[in-house]
Design a protein around this motif. Structure first.
Motif, PDB file in Angstrom:
ATOM      1  N   ILE A  37       0.586  -1.388  -0.285  1.00  0.00           N
ATOM      2  CA  ILE A  37      -0.335  -0.068   0.117  1.00  0.00           C
ATOM      3  C   ILE A  37       0.641   1.229  -0.455  1.00  0.00           C
ATOM      4  CG2 ILE A  37      -1.123   1.297   1.424  1.00  0.00           C
ATOM      5  CD1 ILE A  37      -2.573  -1.361   2.204  1.00  0.00           C
ATOM      6  N   ILE A  38       0.959   1.889  -0.836  1.00  0.00           N
ATOM      7  CA  ILE A  38       1.160   3.475  -0.966  1.00  0.00           C
ATOM      8  C   ILE A  38       0.553   4.458  -1.023  1.00  0.00           C
ATOM      9  CG2 ILE A  38       3.198   4.962  -2.770  1.00  0.00           C
ATOM     10  CD1 ILE A  38       2.561   1.209  -3.079  1.00  0.00           C
ATOM     11  N   LEU A  39       0.049   5.150  -0.021  1.00  0.00           N
ATOM     12  CA  LEU A  39      -0.518   6.522   0.594  1.00  0.00           C
ATOM     13  C   LEU A  39      -0.016   7.764  -0.145  1.00  0.00           C
ATOM     14  CD1 LEU A  39      -0.813   5.658   3.851  1.00  0.00           C
ATOM     15  CD2 LEU A  39      -2.712   5.253   1.937  1.00  0.00           C
ATOM     16  N   LEU A  40       0.149   8.324  -1.331  1.00  0.00           N
ATOM     17  CA  LEU A  40       0.661   9.156  -1.880  1.00  0.00           C
ATOM     18  C   LEU A  40       0.272  10.882  -1.652  1.00  0.00           C
ATOM     19  CD1 LEU A  40       0.865   7.752  -5.963  1.00  0.00           C
ATOM     20  CD2 LEU A  40       1.788   8.187  -4.285  1.00  0.00           C
ATOM     21  N   GLN A  41       0.881  11.252  -0.850  1.00  0.00           N
ATOM     22  CA  GLN A  41       0.470  12.649  -0.249  1.00  0.00           C
ATOM     23  C   GLN A  41       1.453  14.080  -1.276  1.00  0.00           C
ATOM     24  OE1 GLN A  41       2.445  13.563   3.819  1.00  0.00           O
ATOM     25  NE2 GLN A  41       0.536  14.443   4.119  1.00  0.00           N
ATOM     26  N   GLY A  42       0.861  15.229  -1.708  1.00  0.00           N
ATOM     27  CA  GLY A  42       0.859  15.449  -1.618  1.00  0.00           C
ATOM     28  C   GLY A  42       0.614  16.522  -3.046  1.00  0.00           C
ATOM     29  N   GLU A  43       0.178  18.048  -2.797  1.00  0.00           N
ATOM     30  CA  GLU A  43      -0.502  19.350  -3.053  1.00  0.00           C
ATOM     31  C   GLU A  43      -1.274  18.946  -5.020  1.00  0.00           C
ATOM     32  OE1 GLU A  43      -2.117  21.553  -1.297  1.00  0.00           O
ATOM     33  OE2 GLU A  43      -1.020  20.292  -0.253  1.00  0.00           O
ATOM     34  N   VAL A  44      -1.961  19.821  -4.739  1.00  0.00           N
ATOM     35  CA  VAL A  44      -2.806  19.144  -6.992  1.00  0.00           C
ATOM     36  C   VAL A  44      -1.142  19.798  -7.841  1.00  0.00           C
ATOM     37  CG1 VAL A  44      -4.481  20.616  -8.253  1.00  0.00           C
ATOM     38  CG2 VAL A  44      -5.223  19.856  -6.122  1.00  0.00           C
ATOM     39  N   GLY A  45      -1.393  19.084  -8.693  1.00  0.00           N
ATOM     40  CA  GLY A  45      -0.219  19.170  -9.489  1.00  0.00           C
ATOM     41  C   GLY A  45       1.116  18.533  -9.351  1.00  0.00           C
ATOM     42  N   MET A  46       0.825  17.703  -8.552  1.00  0.00           N
ATOM     43  CA  MET A  46       2.633  17.171  -7.691  1.00  0.00           C
ATOM     44  C   MET A  46       2.917  15.962  -9.007  1.00  0.00           C
ATOM     45  SD  MET A  46       4.376  19.528  -5.613  1.00  0.00           S
ATOM     46  CE  MET A  46       3.471  20.276  -6.918  1.00  0.00           C
ATOM     47  N   GLY A  47       1.673  15.382  -9.336  1.00  0.00           N
ATOM     48  CA  GLY A  47       2.481  14.072  -9.979  1.00  0.00           C
ATOM     49  C   GLY A  47       1.656  13.063  -9.631  1.00  0.00           C
ATOM     50  N   LYS A  48       0.710  12.832  -8.248  1.00  0.00           N
ATOM     51  CA  LYS A  48       0.516  12.210  -7.766  1.00  0.00           C
ATOM     52  C   LYS A  48       0.005  10.443  -8.487  1.00  0.00           C
ATOM     53  CE  LYS A  48      -2.057  13.981  -4.892  1.00  0.00           C
ATOM     54  NZ  LYS A  48      -1.658  15.173  -4.931  1.00  0.00           N
ATOM     55  N   SER A  49      -1.231  11.437 -10.079  1.00  0.00           N
ATOM     56  CA  SER A  49      -1.937  10.133 -10.913  1.00  0.00           C
ATOM     57  C   SER A  49      -0.839   9.979 -11.569  1.00  0.00           C
ATOM     58  CB  SER A  49      -2.667  10.957 -11.519  1.00  0.00           C
ATOM     59  OG  SER A  49      -3.895  11.156 -10.388  1.00  0.00           O
ATOM     60  N   HIS A  50       0.225  10.600 -12.341  1.00  0.00           N
ATOM     61  CA  HIS A  50       1.338  10.734 -13.359  1.00  0.00           C
ATOM     62  C   HIS A  50       2.208   9.857 -13.032  1.00  0.00           C
ATOM     63  CE1 HIS A  50       4.059  11.026 -16.386  1.00  0.00           C
ATOM     64  NE2 HIS A  50       5.015  11.424 -15.715  1.00  0.00           N
ATOM     65  N   LEU A  51       2.862   9.821 -11.108  1.00  0.00           N
ATOM     66  CA  LEU A  51       3.483   8.599 -10.827  1.00  0.00           C
ATOM     67  C   LEU A  51       2.976   7.397 -11.132  1.00  0.00           C
ATOM     68  CD1 LEU A  51       5.540   7.259  -9.338  1.00  0.00           C
ATOM     69  CD2 LEU A  51       4.015   8.094  -7.620  1.00  0.00           C
ATOM     70  N   VAL A  52       1.246   6.512 -10.470  1.00  0.00           N
ATOM     71  CA  VAL A  52       1.168   5.690 -11.014  1.00  0.00           C
ATOM     72  C   VAL A  52       1.187   4.870 -12.269  1.00  0.00           C
ATOM     73  CG1 VAL A  52      -0.955   4.342 -10.461  1.00  0.00           C
ATOM     74  CG2 VAL A  52      -0.330   6.186  -8.539  1.00  0.00           C
ATOM     75  N   GLN A  53       0.567   6.096 -13.433  1.00  0.00           N
ATOM     76  CA  GLN A  53       0.285   5.593 -15.229  1.00  0.00           C
ATOM     77  C   GLN A  53       1.242   5.329 -14.994  1.00  0.00           C
ATOM     78  OE1 GLN A  53      -1.162  10.065 -15.495  1.00  0.00           O
ATOM     79  NE2 GLN A  53      -3.913   9.170 -15.796  1.00  0.00           N
ATOM     80  N   THR A  54       2.754   6.175 -14.984  1.00  0.00           N
ATOM     81  CA  THR A  54       4.552   5.612 -15.109  1.00  0.00           C
ATOM     82  C   THR A  54       4.760   4.502 -14.519  1.00  0.00           C
ATOM     83  OG1 THR A  54       4.304   7.327 -15.799  1.00  0.00           O
ATOM     84  CG2 THR A  54       6.341   5.949 -14.512  1.00  0.00           C
ATOM     85  N   TYR A  55       4.190   4.201 -13.132  1.00  0.00           N
ATOM     86  CA  TYR A  55       4.102   2.198 -12.190  1.00  0.00           C
ATOM     87  C   TYR A  55       3.696   1.439 -13.428  1.00  0.00           C
ATOM     88  CZ  TYR A  55       4.640  -1.647  -9.496  1.00  0.00           C
ATOM     89  OH  TYR A  55       4.810  -2.578  -9.397  1.00  0.00           O
ATOM     90  N   CYS A  56       1.988   1.641 -13.580  1.00  0.00           N
ATOM     91  CA  CYS A  56       1.281   0.723 -14.470  1.00  0.00           C
ATOM     92  C   CYS A  56       1.662   0.635 -16.598  1.00  0.00           C
ATOM     93  CB  CYS A  56      -0.230   1.516 -14.472  1.00  0.00           C
ATOM     94  SG  CYS A  56      -0.642   1.566 -13.285  1.00  0.00           S
ATOM     95  N   GLN A  57       2.739   1.933 -16.496  1.00  0.00           N
ATOM     96  CA  GLN A  57       2.959   2.492 -18.015  1.00  0.00           C
ATOM     97  C   GLN A  57       4.265   1.344 -18.167  1.00  0.00           C
ATOM     98  OE1 GLN A  57       4.540   6.173 -19.323  1.00  0.00           O
ATOM     99  NE2 GLN A  57       2.950   5.061 -20.983  1.00  0.00           N
ATOM    100  N   ASN A  58       5.176   1.135 -16.914  1.00  0.00           N
ATOM    101  CA  ASN A  58       6.303   0.548 -17.063  1.00  0.00           C
ATOM    102  C   ASN A  58       6.125  -0.955 -16.637  1.00  0.00           C
ATOM    103  OD1 ASN A  58       8.030   2.541 -17.349  1.00  0.00           O
ATOM    104  ND2 ASN A  58       8.546   2.826 -14.790  1.00  0.00           N
ATOM    105  N   ASN A  59       4.815  -1.010 -16.382  1.00  0.00           N
ATOM    106  CA  ASN A  59       4.246  -2.798 -16.787  1.00  0.00           C
ATOM    107  C   ASN A  59       2.979  -3.482 -17.701  1.00  0.00           C
ATOM    108  OD1 ASN A  59       5.358  -3.983 -14.207  1.00  0.00           O
ATOM    109  ND2 ASN A  59       4.807  -2.075 -13.128  1.00  0.00           N
TER     110      ASN A  59
END
Length: 145
Positions: A37-59
């Motif tokens: 479980i990875i809890l992602l903390q950051g303000e709007v626009g910090m790249g939380k969804s982008h990080l998940v999308q990159t992880y998924c894309q790599n897989n």
């Protein structure tokens, strides 16, 4: 919570961050048990969804942000939650139930309070804090367990 890893890297070059998520998903010296479980903390626009999308894309998985939904479930047991404005009792019960599913869970808008609650419930989680760096194309990624 204990700070274990920190990276400052371009927001579009997430290899060290992704590699650390993979490492922490296995038995390791930091947590002594796999983190799923990875809890992602950051303000709007910090790249939380982008990080998940990159992880998924790599897989080899296509993903999208669950901003208007509570949960997106992807192939290979990857779950992506968005808690923004969804901290009511019903949403939290759904979250706890879903986190019991085997797989990797990314929870946007997590925080240290939620991390402590999950740990007290026996879940293996970490907090990944995403902060702006001085240069606007860079981000600071802090891993807390």
């Amino acid at each position: 919570m204990q700070h274990i890893i920190s990276y400052t890297c371009p927001k579009d070059k997430l290899t060290p961050v992704i590699d650390s998520i993979v490492l922490l998903g296995k038995e390791n010296t930091y947590t002594h048990k796999p983190i799923n479980i990875i809890l992602l903390q950051g303000e709007v626009g910090m790249g939380k969804s982008h990080l998940v999308q990159t992880y998924c894309q790599n897989n080899g998985i296509t993903s999208s942000s669950p901003t208007f939904a509570f949960l997106h479930e992807y192939n290979h047991g990857i779950y992506h939650y968005d808690l923004y404005l969804k901290h009511d009792e019903y949403a939290m019960v759904r979250l706890y139930e879903s986190l019991a599913n085997e797989g990797l869970h990314f929870v946007e808008w997590g925080d240290s309070t939620l991390a402590l609650q999950l740990k007290n419930m026996g879940f293996a989680c970490m907090l990944l804090e995403i902060l702006p760096a001085k240069e606007h194309t860079m981000r600071i990624y802090n891993f807390w367990v």
